[in-house]
Motif scaffolding. Structure first.
Motif, PDB file in Angstrom:
ATOM      1  N   CYS A  72       4.828   0.808   3.228  1.00 37.04           N
ATOM      2  CA  CYS A  72       3.359   0.424   2.962  1.00 37.04           C
ATOM      3  C   CYS A  72       2.568   1.396   2.340  1.00 37.04           C
ATOM      4  O   CYS A  72       1.919   1.329   1.229  1.00 37.04           O
ATOM      5  N   HIS A  73       2.867   2.723   2.898  1.00 41.27           N
ATOM      6  CA  HIS A  73       1.865   3.932   2.218  1.00 41.27           C
ATOM      7  C   HIS A  73       2.415   4.179   1.062  1.00 41.27           C
ATOM      8  O   HIS A  73       1.726   5.188   0.284  1.00 41.27           O
ATOM      9  N   GLN A 120       6.059  -1.613  -0.384  1.00 46.49           N
ATOM     10  CA  GLN A 120       5.407  -2.782   0.010  1.00 46.49           C
ATOM     11  C   GLN A 120       3.864  -2.772   0.045  1.00 46.49           C
ATOM     12  O   GLN A 120       3.436  -1.640   0.130  1.00 46.49           O
ATOM     13  N   LYS A 121       3.246  -3.812  -0.270  1.00 45.57           N
ATOM     14  CA  LYS A 121       1.498  -3.908  -0.455  1.00 45.57           C
ATOM     15  C   LYS A 121       1.015  -4.146   0.986  1.00 45.57           C
ATOM     16  O   LYS A 121       1.267  -5.500   1.286  1.00 45.57           O
ATOM     17  N   PRO A 122       0.370  -3.435   1.483  1.00 46.75           N
ATOM     18  CA  PRO A 122      -0.427  -3.683   2.758  1.00 46.75           C
ATOM     19  C   PRO A 122      -1.121  -5.194   2.656  1.00 46.75           C
ATOM     20  O   PRO A 122      -1.924  -5.585   1.636  1.00 46.75           O
ATOM     21  N   GLN A 144       5.769   1.748   8.070  1.00 46.14           N
ATOM     22  CA  GLN A 144       4.766   2.586   7.435  1.00 46.14           C
ATOM     23  C   GLN A 144       4.826   3.190   6.401  1.00 46.14           C
ATOM     24  O   GLN A 144       4.202   2.814   5.313  1.00 46.14           O
TER      25      GLN A 144
END
Length: 244
Positions: free
Chosen positions: A48-49, A53-55, A45
């Motif tokens: 991503c946040h 990393q790109k959601p 998590q």
């Protein structure tokens, strides 16, 4: 006789103590496993946040799990996590895989997912610990030894079209170079940290490859100078200037 009558009671107390210790160890192990999983999933998590990393992008499985395993804990209260900390559990699994000749070829690790690897022979569950361990060790090595390329790779994958399975290999090699070469460089680096690797099948393959690799060309022989006095200068080196 009194001692003989006490012996069974002493034995029962010993067994009770052993059982208590065993139960306590099981509880501690369960708690550690729980917190390790929480830290692992929280890391997914976090990446991503924070934009690492790109959601919505389908990242290669080895990369996603390799990043998350770097933030697992080894002991209760352990706050030394990240790329410069040692995840001993994962490293132990990795070394066992090397000794047992169960290491996944790097090209397979980078281009195929876990379930796909074991689907043909039903060994996906058996391969899971090896996959996670190898993904962890390789990702940590890339992030530390090849930090600049690693950042470029993460940036490239933010374009979701470059993260699809059919483009994983060419995108990776465009940044890190040939996978076969990188695999040997990585294993040689691991052997410096864990010399026993060279006693395994992978170590023997490394030595065989290095023995067969072409040697650098020998330097050209020295050439006599223009005066012909027997002096020589290395090939391609201009003669010294004449004194004024």
């Amino acid at each position: 006789r009194k001692i003989e009558r006490q012996a069974p009671a002493d034995r029962r107390n010993q067994l009770l103590q052993e059982n208590r210790e065993r139960v306590n160890r099981m509880v501690i192990d369960a708690e550690l496993d729980f917190y390790r999983k929480v830290a692992h999933e929280a890391a997914h998590q976090l990446f991503c946040h924070t934009g690492i990393q790109k959601p919505g992008v389908m990242y290669p499985r080895w990369l996603a799990e390799g990043l998350a395993t770097a933030f697992e804990i080894d002991e209760m209260g352990d706050d030394t996590v990240g790329f410069f900390a040692r995840n001993e559990d994962r490293r132990d699994d990795y070394q066992e895989a090397i000794v047992g000749d169960r290491l996944i070829p790097l090209r397979v690790l980078l281009t195929r997912d876990l379930m796909e690897m074991g689907a043909a022979d039903g060994k996906a569950a058996d391969m899971q610990s090896v996959f996670y361990a190898q993904a962890h060790v390789f990702t940590v090595w890339l992030a530390t030894a090849r930090a600049s390329e690693f950042r470029l790779y993460l940036e490239a994958l933010r374009d979701g079209t470059l993260a699809v399975p059919s483009r994983r290999e060419p995108v990776f090699e465009s940044i890190f170079g040939p996978i076969s070469v990188l695999e040997r460089v990585w294993l040689r680096a691991e052997a410096r940290e864990w010399p026993k690797l060279m006693d395994t099948t992978h170590g023997r393959r490394l030595r065989e490859f290095e023995a067969q690799a072409p040697r650098p060309a020998a330097p050209a022989p020295a050439q006599p100078d223009a005066a012909g006095d027997g002096g020589a200068t290395p090939a391609g080196t201009p003669p010294p200037a004449s004194p004024p």
